[in-house]
Design a protein around this motif. Structure first.
Motif, PDB file in Angstrom:
ATOM      1  N   GLY A  24      -7.043  -1.343 -21.294  1.00 21.74           N
ATOM      2  CA  GLY A  24      -6.541  -0.378 -22.253  1.00 21.74           C
ATOM      3  C   GLY A  24      -6.375  -1.052 -23.604  1.00 21.74           C
ATOM      4  O   GLY A  24      -5.978  -2.220 -23.658  1.00 21.74           O
ATOM      5  N   TRP A  25      -6.737  -0.362 -24.677  1.00 25.12           N
ATOM      6  CA  TRP A  25      -6.505  -0.940 -25.997  1.00 25.12           C
ATOM      7  C   TRP A  25      -6.311   0.129 -27.054  1.00 25.12           C
ATOM      8  O   TRP A  25      -6.669   1.283 -26.866  1.00 25.12           O
ATOM      9  CB  TRP A  25      -7.629  -1.898 -26.406  1.00 25.12           C
ATOM     10  N   ALA A  26      -5.699  -0.294 -28.138  1.00 25.94           N
ATOM     11  CA  ALA A  26      -5.493   0.564 -29.305  1.00 25.94           C
ATOM     12  C   ALA A  26      -5.957  -0.198 -30.539  1.00 25.94           C
ATOM     13  O   ALA A  26      -5.707  -1.400 -30.658  1.00 25.94           O
ATOM     14  CB  ALA A  26      -4.025   0.939 -29.451  1.00 25.94           C
ATOM     15  N   VAL A  27      -6.629   0.495 -31.425  1.00 29.23           N
ATOM     16  CA  VAL A  27      -6.946  -0.071 -32.741  1.00 29.23           C
ATOM     17  C   VAL A  27      -5.714   0.115 -33.609  1.00 29.23           C
ATOM     18  O   VAL A  27      -5.202   1.238 -33.742  1.00 29.23           O
ATOM     19  CB  VAL A  27      -8.165   0.609 -33.380  1.00 29.23           C
ATOM     20  N   ILE A  28      -5.213  -0.980 -34.161  1.00 31.19           N
ATOM     21  CA  ILE A  28      -3.989  -0.935 -34.962  1.00 31.19           C
ATOM     22  C   ILE A  28      -4.205  -1.685 -36.266  1.00 31.19           C
ATOM     23  O   ILE A  28      -5.235  -2.333 -36.454  1.00 31.19           O
ATOM     24  CB  ILE A  28      -2.792  -1.566 -34.200  1.00 31.19           C
TER      25      ILE A  28
END
Length: 258
Positions: free
Chosen positions: A38-42
């Motif tokens: 799982g990942w988020a662009v931040i």
């Protein structure tokens, strides 16, 4: 939100893994293999721009016996339902890494971050080596800075008298009497939700780790973000041939991700 080239973008990542080995009273996690990415662009302030949740087919489906060694194997039925309803995407490791690298390139990301990054870095590299029989050894693209919110939290939140009082009140200490800095405990402190339980699923855990990063940054205290002294992943620089090969792969992808 659109891509603002003046901002410093990165990826917040979390993996859930199988191949946890019982070693006496301890758990050996040196050879774990991720089934959940799982990942988020931040950005560097903790603002979220997009999120992704993938289940690694190579482990989840093709290594069913190995999946029983997952620390949170009881969550397998939840993953099956999430895949059915489209909450998570089933893909092989090649496709997952391709999607990860596409995010890095599109946002021109400069860093990748996790809570206890040493674990996730090792897990991602294990997956890459397992899947390619060690032909390719590193999951993250070359040049990314490697950040660790565990390191940040120890330097910032760990110095706060209120956090020490909170841990002492709730007995959040190790056997040696040291304060604990799990993502779950840190989020309970930050949010004031004392009954909060960490999901222990990739994307859901990413979102609370983003809150830890955001909280640390907002304190405006001096802290080291990088896991390594030289900031980036410790490995040899790519040769000109390798650079040309990667350019060719990007321009002529073998798998259509659409």
């Amino acid at each position: 939100m659109g891509i603002d080239r003046r901002k410093n973008y990165g990826i917040m990542l979390d993996t859930e893994t199988a191949n946890t080995i019982q070693d006496g009273d301890k758990l050996d996690m040196s050879n774990v293999l991720p089934y959940d990415f799982g990942w988020a662009v931040i950005d560097s302030k903790g603002n979220v721009y997009e999120t992704h949740s993938f289940v690694n087919r190579d482990i989840f489906c093709y290594e069913r016996d190995l999946m029983q060694s997952a620390y949170y194997a009881d969550k397998i039925p939840r993953y099956v339902e999430d895949i059915k309803n489209g909450t998570r995407i089933m893909a092989d490791l090649y496709e997952i890494r391709l999607a990860f690298c596409e995010c890095v390139e599109r946002y021109n990301c400069s860093f990748v971050c996790a809570h206890n990054m040493r674990f996730d870095l090792n897990a991602c590299n294990n997956a890459q080596r397992w899947d390619t029989k060690s032909k390719y050894r590193y999951f993250f693209p070359y040049g990314l800075e490697v950040w660790d919110t565990l390191k940040m939290a120890r330097q910032v939140i760990g110095k706060m008298p209120t956090y020490r009082d909170y841990c002492e009140k709730n007995n959040y200490k190790t056997k040696n009497g040291q304060l604990r800095f799990t993502a779950e405990i840190l989020y309970r402190f930050i949010s004031g939700e004392d009954s909060f339980d960490e999901s222990h699923t990739g994307l859901e855990d990413v979102l609370i780790e983003v809150e830890i990063l955001r909280y640390c940054v907002r304190q405006h205290k001096k802290m080291e973000k990088s896991l390594f002294k030289n900031s980036t992943v410790e490995r040899p620089k790519p040769t000109e041939f390798q650079r040309a090969l990667m350019r060719n792969i990007k321009e002529n992808p073998m798998i259509n991700m659409s």
